[in-house]
Design a protein around this motif. Structure first.
Motif, mmCIF file in Angstrom:
data_model
loop_
_atom_site.group_PDB
_atom_site.id
_atom_site.type_symbol
_atom_site.label_atom_id
_atom_site.label_comp_id
_atom_site.label_asym_id
_atom_site.label_seq_id
_atom_site.Cartn_x
_atom_site.Cartn_y
_atom_site.Cartn_z
ATOM 1 N N SER A 49 21.715 100.104 108.859
ATOM 2 C CA SER A 49 21.764 99.137 107.757
ATOM 3 C C SER A 49 21.162 97.799 108.158
ATOM 4 O O SER A 49 20.493 97.149 107.353
ATOM 5 C CB SER A 49 23.202 98.909 107.298
ATOM 6 O OG SER A 49 23.757 100.102 106.812
ATOM 7 N N GLN A 99 24.436 99.946 100.717
ATOM 8 C CA GLN A 99 25.460 100.913 101.109
ATOM 9 C C GLN A 99 26.763 100.662 100.363
ATOM 10 O O GLN A 99 27.426 101.590 99.940
ATOM 11 C CB GLN A 99 25.697 100.811 102.622
ATOM 12 C CG GLN A 99 26.705 101.794 103.170
ATOM 13 C CD GLN A 99 26.656 101.859 104.696
ATOM 14 O OE1 GLN A 99 26.064 101.010 105.361
ATOM 15 N NE2 GLN A 99 27.276 102.872 105.254
ATOM 16 N N ASP A 181 20.261 102.942 101.100
ATOM 17 C CA ASP A 181 21.219 103.008 102.212
ATOM 18 C C ASP A 181 22.419 103.840 101.773
ATOM 19 O O ASP A 181 23.246 103.374 101.001
ATOM 20 C CB ASP A 181 21.641 101.584 102.601
ATOM 21 C CG ASP A 181 22.366 101.541 103.953
ATOM 22 O OD1 ASP A 181 22.652 102.623 104.506
ATOM 23 O OD2 ASP A 181 22.632 100.430 104.432
HETATM 24 MG MG LIG Z 1 25.180 101.329 107.386
#
Ligand SMILES: [Mg+2]
Ligand SMILES: Nc1ncnc2c1ncn2[C@@H]1O[C@H](COP(=O)(O)OP(=O)(O)OP(=O)(O)O)[C@@H](O)[C@H]1O
Ligand SMILES: Nc1ncnc2c1ncn2[C@@H]1O[C@H](COP(=O)(O)OP(=O)(O)OP(=O)(O)O)[C@@H](O)[C@H]1O
Ligand code: SF4
Ligand SMILES: [Mg+2]
Lengths: 343, 326
Positions: A49, A99, A181
């Motif tokens: 990330s 994410q 993500d």
């Molecule tokens: Mg991550």
């Protein structure tokens, strides 16, 4: 040779908290080709990330810093752009699905509001035109009755629908690169299949490349041309997906492939797993970052960091042992159930 | 598969309808969310029953109903031949020791202010089991059982990784020697390699202590590996139940077929025929008439809209609720 549209070179990112410095990303390089997708996999905390958010320069400026490297998009180094120029890149050329969905949808505004806002920030459209476009986008991502849904708030949508809204927002300005993500991790398989299908469709229509971060190798096999395996802030292996599947070279990749439960897994045998945990990134790592967990580590692994080499063209690995015999001998007795290792 | 088919838990016509607050002040709403809407199944001693189904179909609500964390609107939950729904509070308390839960989020489910030792001892304290000294010993024993160092008792949960925290949760669930453990997405939040460790642990504990599991998960490969039988839920109902082999090799319900076809590829070369479902899960506020699945079903007929299908036994333990099943 395919044409690359994004080149990340030797990216370095650090987090600072008091006197502790965490080297979250430590020399990551990769190239994204036009009309191709690249999958990034790796253990939790390996820097996936942070790599992705660094490309858009969206890491928290108070604690994090990009300390080195280049990110080349269409001949420009994104790390050298002014904030204003960078804002134009975001959304227009590269957009991202984050994410954590709760950070990206604002609960106090309607879904329509947020979409229209994004569209108007990037395109010169009237409010009415932007609304029309927002409805089209919701329809495109498969939200039923978009004219009505546009006036609803995020909490009135199910998890899968919120995820689609985020995809709609990310696609609002026809980006050339989409960074996703873990876009489907929170979803069940039927919704996941729907969303992956949608992304493939849109990719064809919009002529877009995707960077897909996931812990599910099935998603990579489904979507990607290239795969990047990260460990402790570094790329330890990268290859075409077919090459990686047939001929994984790094012991961590072996562990990762073996730990995936597949349809053919014998349910009476224990699952393979990688014992131990990744190193603390706030200490300097002298040798190979995987050394404490690697079943094959030798003295050299403790003392010298393996460089990323390319034993065959297009397939890179960072491990000290890469001759054929070394590899085979060592892989024979890899992990718990060696008999399930693919040949 | 367990050798004896001794029934440990029996669930009959279980329902949970959550009332919905009305948008008009003082007017009572007669709408409700039919989160669980008439569920029937048995769980046999020593087996693992998997529960799968789309997000929002009522899996967690069903788990909480079994454990009596919430009271059902209707139905019977029989554990070792006793109906939990009609038990008095005292009796329920002692029976519930035998039914424990492990939740999805290893981060949210542990109180950050308590030390690991206190967290694991908590069920013992609540149920007034053992003395203070013997509790400490029990905590150390439990930590060892789940593969953690007994010195960890004096540390706080934030000092641990996701996988370690899930081990702490499992130790807690084991404290009172339960017979049934309901695992609600126990590995969904974990990394693949950590996930494998926790699954191995759950299997090993099952052998060691003859545990029975209800295992909720959205990962069908995990379910196949863990479970003897699976129940497929759709919008508050079980639409298909049977052994994994029965269901996997011969799925009967169109929703189950779509579900299995959606498993991601196992290698980059596999060609998969996908059944992509249209639309999203309908709202349990206004479930569709007839078969709840008919609006999205690729093979729906006229009767599906009008009439709810009954559960039909197709072979041995295999049952499905669809008008196409005979
Ligand atoms: Mg991550
Ligand atoms: N805001 C932050 N402050 C301090 N450290 C951070 C922060 N965000 C990330 N890190 C550190 O950077 C490293 C990489 O984190 P990152 O989020 O990129 O991992 P990831 O590979 O995406 O993991 P996951 O699979 O869990 O999402 C980790 O060691 C993490 O602890
Ligand atoms: N306390 C409550 N009040 C009102 N509705 C509720 C309540 N708890 C759950 N619901 C609703 O009941 C339905 C079933 O929810 P439940 O959490 O059991 O689903 P689930 O199958 O566990 O989903 P997931 O896979 O997302 O965890 C959902 O529509 C949910 O919104
Ligand atoms: S360099 Fe050594 S420790 Fe690192 S992966 Fe290769 S063999 Fe293992
Ligand atoms: Mg749930």
């Amino acid at each position: 040779m395919s044409e690359s549209i994004l080149n990340v070179k030797n990216l370095q990112v650090e987090f600072k908290s008091g006197s502790i410095i965490t080297r979250a990303v430590n020399g990551v390089s990769f190239a994204l080709n036009k009309n191709e997708n690249i999958g990034i996999v790796g253990e939790s905390g390996s820097g996936k990330s942070v790599t992705a958010t660094s490309i858009l320069r969206l890491i928290p400026s108070s604690s994090a810093k990009i300390t080195g490297g280049e990110i080349i998009l269409n001949g420009r180094d994104l790390l050298k752009l002014s904030n204003r120029e960078m804002r134009k890149v975001r959304g227009n050329e590269i957009s991202m699905i984050f994410q954590d969905p709760s950070t990206s949808l604002n609960p106090v505004f309607t879904v329509g509001n947020q979409l229209i806002e994004t569209i108007r920030a990037h395109k010169k459209l009237t409010k009415k035109e932007a609304k029309q476009r927002a409805i089209e986008l919701l329809e495109l991502v498969g939200i039923p009755a978009p004219e009505k849904r546009i006036n609803m708030y995020p909490h009135e949508f199910s998890g899968g629908m919120r995820q689609r809204v985020m995809i709609a927002i990310a696609l609002a300005c026809d980006p050339k690169i989409l960074i996703a993500d873990e876009p489907t991790t929170a979803l069940d398989v039927t919704v996941q299949a729907q969303i992956l299908n949608l992304m493939k469709d849109l990719q064809e229509k919009l002529d877009m490349s995707i960077i897909m971060i996931t812990h599910d190798l099935g998603v990579v096999w489904e979507m990607c041309d290239q795969i990047l395996v990260m460990y402790a802030g570094r790329v330890v292996e990268s290859a075409k997906v077919e090459d990686l599947y047939h001929n994984p070279l790094h012991p961590y990749t072996w562990g990762l492939l073996e730990s995936q439960i597949t349809e053919s897994q014998d349910s009476h045998a224990p699952l393979a797993s990688i014992p131990g945990s990744p190193p603390d990134l706030s200490y300097e790592i002298k040798g190979c970052p995987f050394v404490d967990r690697c079943p094959y580590a030798q003295d050299i692994c403790h003392n010298e960091a393996p460089k990323l080499i390319e034993p065959t063209e297009g397939h890179a690995v960072a491990c000290h042992f890469q001759t054929e015999t070394e590899k085979l001998e060592r892989r024979e007795n890899a992990y718990i159930n060696g008999d399930t290792i693919r040949s | 598969m367990p050798t004896s088919m001794e029934t440990l838990l029996e669930v009959k016509n279980l329902k949970k309808h959550f009332p919905v607050s009305s948008s008009i002040p003082f007017k009572k709403s007669n709408q409700s969310v039919k989160a669980v809407d008439g569920v029937n199944f048995n769980v046999y001693s020593g087996e693992t029953l998997g529960v799968v189904g789309e997000s929002g179909c009522g899996k967690s609500t069903m788990a909480r109903l079994i454990n009596q964390l919430i009271k059902p609107t209707d139905g019977v939950v029989t554990f070792k031949n006793k109906n939990l729904v009609e038990m008095d509070a005292e009796m329920l308390r002692s029976t519930r020791k035998k039914i424990q839960m492990v939740f999805q989020d290893p981060y949210a489910s542990l109180d950050p202010r308590l030390k690991v030792g206190q967290l694991i001892a908590e069920p013992l304290v609540i149920h007034k089991v053992e003395t203070k000294e013997s509790r400490r010993k029990r905590v150390e024993e439990l930590l060892e059982i789940v593969g953690l160092n007994k010195r960890f008792a004096d540390r706080y949960p934030h000092e641990f990784s996701g996988g370690q925290r899930q081990r702490i949760n499992i130790a807690r669930a084991l404290a009172l020697n339960p017979e049934l453990i309901i695992c609600d997405e126990p590995v969904s939040a974990l990394d693949v390699s950590v996930q494998a460790q926790v699954i191995n642990l759950l299997k090993q504990l099952q052998d060691q202590f003859q545990l029975t599991y209800i295992f909720i998960s959205h990962d069908l490969n995990v379910v196949r590996y863990m479970c003897d039988r699976i129940a497929v839920m759709y919008l508050g109902k079980i639409v298909e139940i049977g052994t994994y082999e029965e269901i996997y090799s011969n799925p009967q319900h169109p929703y189950t077929k779509a579900l299995f076809s959606a498993i991601p590829k196992k290698n980059p070369f596999e060609q998969k025929e996908r059944i992509i479902l249209k639309g999203t899960v309908p709202s349990p506020l206004n479930p569709p008439s007839g078969c709840h699945f008919h609006e999205r079903c690729p093979v729906a007929m006229d009767i599906c809209k009008a009439k709810a299908p009954k559960a039909i036994t197709t072979e041995n333990t295999h049952q499905a609720s669809c008008h196409l099943v005979h």
